[in-house]
Scaffold this motif. Structure first.
Motif, mmCIF file in Angstrom:
data_model
loop_
_atom_site.group_PDB
_atom_site.id
_atom_site.type_symbol
_atom_site.label_atom_id
_atom_site.label_comp_id
_atom_site.label_asym_id
_atom_site.label_seq_id
_atom_site.Cartn_x
_atom_site.Cartn_y
_atom_site.Cartn_z
ATOM 1 N N ILE A 178 -2.811 23.861 -3.085
ATOM 2 C CA ILE A 178 -4.051 24.523 -2.688
ATOM 3 C C ILE A 178 -4.625 23.859 -1.440
ATOM 4 O O ILE A 178 -5.288 24.507 -0.625
ATOM 5 N N GLY A 179 -4.359 22.566 -1.276
ATOM 6 C CA GLY A 179 -4.826 21.858 -0.083
ATOM 7 C C GLY A 179 -4.290 22.483 1.195
ATOM 8 O O GLY A 179 -5.004 22.555 2.208
ATOM 9 N N PHE A 180 -3.056 22.941 1.183
ATOM 10 C CA PHE A 180 -2.477 23.590 2.357
ATOM 11 C C PHE A 180 -3.179 24.920 2.631
ATOM 12 O O PHE A 180 -3.344 25.324 3.787
ATOM 13 N N LYS A 185 -6.783 28.033 6.175
ATOM 14 C CA LYS A 185 -7.974 28.846 6.399
ATOM 15 C C LYS A 185 -8.925 28.152 7.364
ATOM 16 O O LYS A 185 -9.575 28.801 8.184
ATOM 17 N N SER A 186 -9.001 26.822 7.292
ATOM 18 C CA SER A 186 -9.870 26.075 8.193
ATOM 19 C C SER A 186 -9.419 26.243 9.636
ATOM 20 O O SER A 186 -10.239 26.409 10.545
ATOM 21 N N VAL A 187 -8.118 26.213 9.859
ATOM 22 C CA VAL A 187 -7.582 26.380 11.217
ATOM 23 C C VAL A 187 -7.889 27.782 11.737
ATOM 24 O O VAL A 187 -8.312 27.962 12.886
ATOM 25 N N PHE A 211 -13.034 29.451 -3.685
ATOM 26 C CA PHE A 211 -12.053 28.501 -4.230
ATOM 27 C C PHE A 211 -12.520 27.952 -5.573
ATOM 28 O O PHE A 211 -11.727 27.803 -6.510
ATOM 29 N N GLY A 212 -13.813 27.637 -5.667
ATOM 30 C CA GLY A 212 -14.341 27.088 -6.910
ATOM 31 C C GLY A 212 -14.227 28.065 -8.055
ATOM 32 O O GLY A 212 -13.855 27.692 -9.178
ATOM 33 N N TRP A 213 -14.542 29.330 -7.797
ATOM 34 C CA TRP A 213 -14.424 30.358 -8.841
ATOM 35 C C TRP A 213 -12.977 30.478 -9.296
ATOM 36 O O TRP A 213 -12.693 30.544 -10.495
ATOM 37 N N ALA A 214 -12.058 30.529 -8.328
ATOM 38 C CA ALA A 214 -10.639 30.689 -8.668
ATOM 39 C C ALA A 214 -10.131 29.516 -9.495
ATOM 40 O O ALA A 214 -9.389 29.702 -10.467
#
Length: 238
Positions: A178-180, A185-187, A211-214
Motif C-alpha cells: 500500500i505504501g507504493f 498518488k503523491s507523485v 485510505f483509512g476507510w479502505a
C-alpha cells in the motif's frame, strides 16, 4: 450465527450500495420509493440466505425501512450516513444473535465456502462503494471551488480503484504494498498540491480518509472471514 451475519451483511451491501438507484435515494421521503427499496432489501436478504420461508427476514426488512424513513428527515452529511449504517449494522447483528439458524435452514447451508465468499464480497462493496459516499460527505464542507477540473467522474473512479486495491492487498497479506500506492498518488498529485496549498490539503485529507476507510473495512472483513470456513482465496497464514 456468524454465517447468518455474513449472508445478511452481503444482502445489505447489495441493497444499499449496488441495487439502490439514484431515484430511490433522491425520493426516499416518498412512500413508493421507500417501498421499492424495501422490496430490494427483502429480495436480497432472502436470496443471500437461500430461503423465502423465514418471517424474520420480513421483520428485518421492516426495520430497514423504518431506519431509512427516519434518515430521510435528517440533514444530509457524514453523521447521518454513519448513523444510518450503524443502525442497519445493529439490526443485522441482532438478527444473527436472535435467530442464528437462519443460515442453517437455507439452500446454501451445504456450501461451506459460501459464508466466507459472502463476507469478502460484502467487504469489497463496503470498501469501494460505501467508502465513496463516506469520503464524499466528509469532503463536502471542505470543497475547493477553483480546484482544477479533471475527467467527469474521474475522482470517484480513482477513489473506488484505490480502495479496491487496498482491500485486495490486505486480503492477500501484502499490506506493505500500500505504501507504493500512496507514493504513486503523491507523485501524480504533486503539481496540484505544490501550486495551491488549499488544493493540496484538500487532496491530502481526501486521500487519507479514503485510505483509512479502505484499511478499516479490509481488516474488519479479514477478522470476519477468519471466523468462517476458508474460502481458499486468502493466504493460509491468516
Amino acid at each position: 450465527m456468524i454465517e447468518t451475519f455474513a449472508a445478511l451483511l452481503l444482502a445489505h451491501a447489495l441493497a444499499d450500495f449496488v441495487l439502490q438507484s439514484r431515484w430511490m435515494v433522491a425520493n426516499k421521503r416518498r412512500p413508493a420509493a421507500l417501498a421499492l427499496h424495501g422490496l430490494v432489501v427483502l429480495v436480497t436478504a432472502a436470496a443471500a440466505l437461500g430461503r423465502i420461508d423465514a418471517w424474520e427476514v420480513a421483520v428485518l426488512t421492516a426495520a430497514h425501512v423504518v431506519i431509512d424513513a427516519v434518515k430521510a428527515h435528517l440533514p444530509r452529511g457524514l453523521a447521518r450516513f454513519l448513523g444510518d449504517q450503524a443502525a442497519h449494522l445493529a439490526t443485522l447483528i441482532a438478527a444473527a444473535v436472535l435467530v442464528p439458524d437462519l443460515w442453517a435452514g437455507g439452500l446454501w447451508a451445504r456450501l461451506d465456502w459460501a459464508p466466507g465468499a459472502m463476507a469478502l464480497a460484502a467487504g469489497l462493496i463496503l470498501a469501494t462503494r460505501a467508502g465513496g459516499f463516506a469520503v464524499e460527505f466528509l469532503m463536502a464542507p471542505l470543497a475547493v471551488e477553483d480546484l482544477p477540473r479533471g475527467l467527469t467522474g474521474g475522482g470517484m473512479l480513482i477513489g473506488m480503484l484505490e480502495r479496491g486495491l487496498i482491500f485486495l492487498l490486505v486480503m492477500v497479506g501484502q499490506p506493505a504494498a500500500i505504501g507504493f500506492l500512496i507514493a504513486a498518488k503523491s507523485v501524480l498529485r504533486f503539481e496540484v498540491s505544490s501550486r495551491d496549498q488549499r488544493a493540496g490539503e484538500y487532496v491530502i485529507v481526501g486521500t487519507l480518509a479514503s485510505f483509512g476507510w479502505a484499511l478499516a473495512t479490509a481488516y474488519a472483513t479479514l477478522a470476519l472471514a477468519e471466523r468462517l470456513p476458508a474460502v481458499g482465496l486468502l493466504p493460509a497464514s491468516r
